[in-house]
Design a protein around this motif. Structure first.
Motif, short mmCIF file in Angstrom:
data_model
loop_
_atom_site.label_atom_id
_atom_site.label_comp_id
_atom_site.label_asym_id
_atom_site.label_seq_id
_atom_site.Cartn_x
_atom_site.Cartn_y
_atom_site.Cartn_z
N VAL A 274 43.85 -21.09 -5.45
CA VAL A 274 43.81 -20.63 -4.06
C VAL A 274 42.36 -20.39 -3.62
N ARG A 275 41.58 -19.78 -4.49
CA ARG A 275 40.17 -19.54 -4.14
C ARG A 275 39.41 -20.86 -4.02
N VAL A 276 39.64 -21.78 -4.95
CA VAL A 276 38.97 -23.08 -4.89
C VAL A 276 39.34 -23.79 -3.60
N ALA A 277 40.61 -23.75 -3.21
CA ALA A 277 41.05 -24.40 -1.98
C ALA A 277 40.37 -23.79 -0.76
N ASP A 278 40.24 -22.47 -0.75
CA ASP A 278 39.58 -21.80 0.38
C ASP A 278 38.11 -22.21 0.46
N TYR A 279 37.41 -22.18 -0.68
CA TYR A 279 36.00 -22.58 -0.68
C TYR A 279 35.87 -24.05 -0.25
N SER A 378 36.74 -35.70 -1.07
CA SER A 378 37.49 -34.47 -1.37
C SER A 378 37.24 -34.01 -2.79
N ALA A 379 37.15 -34.95 -3.73
CA ALA A 379 36.91 -34.59 -5.13
C ALA A 379 35.50 -34.05 -5.33
N ARG A 380 34.52 -34.61 -4.59
CA ARG A 380 33.15 -34.10 -4.69
C ARG A 380 33.07 -32.66 -4.17
N ILE A 381 33.82 -32.39 -3.12
CA ILE A 381 33.87 -31.02 -2.59
C ILE A 381 34.55 -30.09 -3.57
N ILE A 382 35.68 -30.53 -4.12
CA ILE A 382 36.43 -29.69 -5.06
C ILE A 382 35.59 -29.40 -6.30
N ALA A 383 34.79 -30.37 -6.74
CA ALA A 383 33.93 -30.16 -7.92
C ALA A 383 32.99 -28.99 -7.71
N VAL A 384 32.39 -28.90 -6.52
CA VAL A 384 31.48 -27.79 -6.20
C VAL A 384 32.25 -26.48 -6.14
N ALA A 385 33.37 -26.48 -5.41
CA ALA A 385 34.16 -25.26 -5.25
C ALA A 385 34.73 -24.78 -6.58
N ASP A 386 35.18 -25.73 -7.41
CA ASP A 386 35.75 -25.40 -8.72
C ASP A 386 34.70 -24.75 -9.62
N MET A 391 32.25 -19.75 -12.06
CA MET A 391 31.14 -18.84 -12.33
C MET A 391 31.34 -17.46 -11.74
N THR A 392 32.16 -17.37 -10.68
CA THR A 392 32.33 -16.09 -9.98
C THR A 392 33.66 -15.43 -10.29
#
Length: 790
Positions: A274-279, A378-386, A391-392
């Motif tokens: 859920v957090r990854v999706a929001d980011y 979308s995968a490039r974005i998810i990689a950053v958010a994931d 880390m957080t």
């Protein structure tokens, strides 16, 4: 395909249970249809839920020879057969209701009435079979075995569905397409599944197809409501529009529920998806994607880890490094996720996130080793958010990393592991989150200053750190002793420290990760302990403070490398001056104590700034710029942009040459020099009519407001760049920097190369910008021997 379905059938059943359960709840609370039809739909959904649930249990306990297994196999198999007939009976009544109201028939078709009785008779035969073995039996291994009369239990449902198809074809034109199509498919798909199941033994294709169609029935019922809404009054249209939005929320809630179910079963993963999706959605929006595109990224991110359902828990939950074979199995979750989501052909974008989110921008990722824009956006974005959430968040024996450490990791991996565009978007989101809300929180750890503390043993509770700066702060509190035995010591205390996250730490890992340094302790009874401060001076005096018994007031402030803490109590004042290691460090105080209850904690800024000379110096000033000085005065930048050189006019061609050295406390990649381009009436930073065009960091980052200029930066790491650790080492050792500026009209080109990082930035200032100046600044660095070469 059959093997894949068999391998993942139980997981698919679990997912379906979640979807149907939420759908059933939504059916129950909706008011957009008649009460009778609502309860018929609810019956269909609940019967489907129980059917899938019992079918799953039947597979789980099949072959289990324990007493529990003996009972579970018999109960669940009976329930599966019984609920299959119950679904048909509910559907028959649902079809009758449709034809009577939507189709406007005066009486229900006689064929349906007869079939209802046949289905009830089938239920009776099923009960009889439990005692006679008519339909099925169980062998010594508690395995289900078909009996000679098994075809009878298939015959009744098959005849029922054929009759339902007959009636649907005959009266279908009386129903709207949104109703007619799912009613037709409800009977056709299970018939096709029955044919397939003859060749795919061991799969519950009939049950699964029937269950899926019960959900489709309700979805299409909502579509039909939209048709009525187009003909209705404006108020009715808005009402039905809300129902449509509710359906979208239902889809999101279903996806979130599924994502949470995936995360819930994995250690240290709760809420991760859920957090990854929001980011990811926020990165997509900030990067210029439309609302629909951002929503697609959001849903793809929600389900990016669905493939981990195929990875054994002992691998996912393993604390240490994975073996080569375990690594291979773990990495297979990307392809497994694609296979699961590829079945949702209407939302093909969902599988991209699952399949490609471990690809790297430099082509060194998996599973396909794609590079750059070959990887779906979308995968490039998810990689950053994931990575950011990893880390957080809380991990095995680790709390969330400090925000500065997270930022540094993103900067390091920009253009290597991560897409630079989406990395910059994530960094921008972090800049808008100075209080570090974008992270996983724990109920055991406060994110805001506590209003009270219960301190038993010393430091059993410690407050969040309160920053000490040149802006004076006042803290008021009340402290009641909690003395349990004779001779117990009861007194509040302060801990003076520095930490990247503003918290007191005691474990070795968190001390290292947060750069935790403890300067000393101050007890409210008038004594202090100096640990890592250079010196500490304590003075206690008897004065009238106006405070009552157990009331305390703390006044804190700082100038450069000296901090002052005044503790006022009834009739007594304790003044502590601490000489910090240098001016670069942040300083915090945390409240704690021993055998006391601290309450009513209130912090406020007094509005007063500590002037130079007010705090007596008890140790020599630490300076790192006592070396050669050339055309421009040396400058020591203790903290981010805390000091600047004088403004230097940028003419047609200008070269600045200077020596830089980062402070001993510097430990981040951006602890380096910066070049600031701006204009002002007096040529100084923050002077009259100040306009900032760009701040160029020598680590390859840029800061711009976009209000007064446009900037295009190119950053190249050439062969001289070894690593970011080497970059920080060279800055610590000190190095010579050369910066060239070329001004043509309102266009300024800045070129510099340092330790293998080559930067070229083109600034186009607004036309009425006036004279342009450059000032050198930075973060935790000393700039000396600054020479101007025109």
């Amino acid at each position: 395909m059959g093997d894949f379905l068999r391998a993942h059938q139980l997981n698919m059943m679990l997912v379906l249970c979640g979807i149907i359960g939420i759908t059933a709840l939504y059916v129950l609370i909706t008011n957009a249809t008649s009460r009778r039809r609502k309860y018929l739909l609810f019956s269909l959904e609940m019967e489907s839920f129980l059917l899938v649930f019992c079918d799953r249990l039947a597979y789980i306990y099949r072959g289990n020879v324990s007493t529990l297994g003996w009972w579970m196999v018999r109960i669940t198999n009976f329930a599966v057969f019984f609920l299959s007939l119950a679904i048909l009976l509910s559907f028959s009544y649902y079809l009758i209701d449709l034809l009577m109201h939507e189709g406007q028939l005066d009486t229900p078709p006689r064929r349906l009435v007869i079939m209802n009785r046949v289905i009830l008779f089938g239920m009776f035969l099923l009960v009889v079979s439990q005692f006679t073995g008519l339909y099925y039996t169980f062998d010594e291994q508690n395995q289900y075995q078909r009996a000679p009369g098994f075809l009878i239990c298939y015959l009744i449902p098959m005849i029922s569905m054929l009759v339902f198809l007959w009636v649907t074809v005959q009266y279908g034109q009386r129903l709207s397409p949104a109703i007619r199509i799912p009613v037709f498919l409800f009977n056709l798909l299970p018939l096709l599944a029955a044919v397939a199941q003859m060749f795919l033994y061991g799969l519950s294709l009939i049950n699964l197809s029937s269950v899926v169609m019960t959900v489709v029935l309700y979805i299409f019922a909502l579509v039909d409501m939209n048709r009525h809404a187009e003909k209705a009054h404006k108020q009715e249209l808005e009402y039905l529009k809300e129902k449509q939005e509710s359906m979208t929320r239902l889809f999101e809630q279903t996806s979130v529920a599924l994502a949470n179910a995936i995360d819930e079963s994995k250690i240290h993963a709760r809420g991760h998806s859920v957090r990854v999706a929001d980011y990811a959605r926020r990165i997509a929006t900030l990067s210029g994607m439309s609302k629909d595109e951002s929503e697609r990224v959001y849903f793809a991110a929600l389900l990016h880890d669905i493939g981990k359902l195929s990875v054994p828990d002992e691998i996912l939950d393993k604390g240490g490094e994975l073996t080569e074979e375990e690594q291979r199995v773990y990495r297979s979750h990307t392809t497994a996720g694609e296979h699961i989501l590829a079945e949702i052909s209407e939302y093909s974008y969902l599988s991209d996130g699952a399949h490609y989110h471990h690809e790297r921008y430099d082509g060194k990722g998996y599973p396909d080793g794609l590079k750059g824009e070959e990887i779906p956006a979308s995968a490039r974005i998810i990689a950053v958010a994931d990575a950011y959430d990893g880390m957080t968040s809380y991990r095995d024996r680790r709390e969330p990393l400090p925000q500065t450490r997270v930022r540094e990791e993103l900067v390091k991996e920009e253009g290597q592991r991560f897409d630079p565009t989406y990395t910059k978007a994530m960094l921008h989101l972090m800049e808008e989150d100075p209080d570090y809300h974008m992270r996983e929180t724990s109920s055991e750890q406060a994110d805001t200053l506590q209003s009270e503390l219960y301190c038993g043993s010393y430091r059993s509770e410690v407050s969040l750190g309160i920053s000490i700066s040149e802006n004076e702060r006042r803290i008021r509190l009340t402290c009641e002793p909690m003395v349990e035995g004779e001779g117990d010591f009861a007194v509040p205390a302060l801990i003076l420290f520095d930490s990247l996250d503003g918290r007191v730490h005691t474990t070795e890992g968190m001390i290292e990760a947060n750069g935790y340094t403890e300067y000393g302790e101050i007890w409210f009874d008038g004594h202090a302990v100096c640990t890592r401060a250079r010196n500490m001076d304590t003075r206690v005096e008897e004065v009238e403070t106006g405070l009552q018994e157990n009331e305390y007031e703390i006044i804190s402030g700082r100038f450069m490398d000296h901090a002052r803490i005044i503790v006022n109590a009834r009739g007594k004042r304790t003044t502590v001056i601490a000489a910090l290691p240098d001016s670069t460090r942040y300083t915090y105080i945390s409240l704690t104590g021993e055998h006391c209850h601290i309450s009513g904690i209130d912090v406020e800024k007094t509005g007063r700034k500590i002037p130079e000379g007010e705090i007596p110096r008890i140790a020599e000033e630490i300076t790192y710029i006592d070396r050669l000085e050339s055309d421009v005065k040396n400058v020591q930048v203790d903290q981010y942009r805390s000091a600047f050189t004088t403004g230097i006019p940028v003419k047609e061609d200008l070269r600045l040459v200077f020596h830089t050295r980062s402070m001993p406390t510097a430990n981040l990649v951006w602890h380096c020099p910066y070049a600031l381009l701006y204009s002002s009436d007096d040529g100084e930073v923050n002077g009259p009519n100040y306009k900032e065009f760009v701040l160029i960091r020598f680590d390859g980052e840029i800061e711009e407001s976009g209000e007064h200029a446009e900037n295009r930066m190119q950053v190249v790491k050439n062969e001289q760049f070894e690593s970011w650790d080497e970059w920080k080492t060279l800055n610590k050792q000190g190095m010579e920097c050369v910066v060239d500026f070329h001004k043509r009209g309102n266009r300024i080109t800045t070129i510099t190369e340092n330790a293998g990082i080559a930067i070229k930035n083109v600034t186009v200032a607004e036309k009425d910008a006036g004279d342009v100046y450059v000032a050198l600044t930075g973060d935790q660095c000393a700039l000396t021997d600054i020479r101007i070469m025109n």
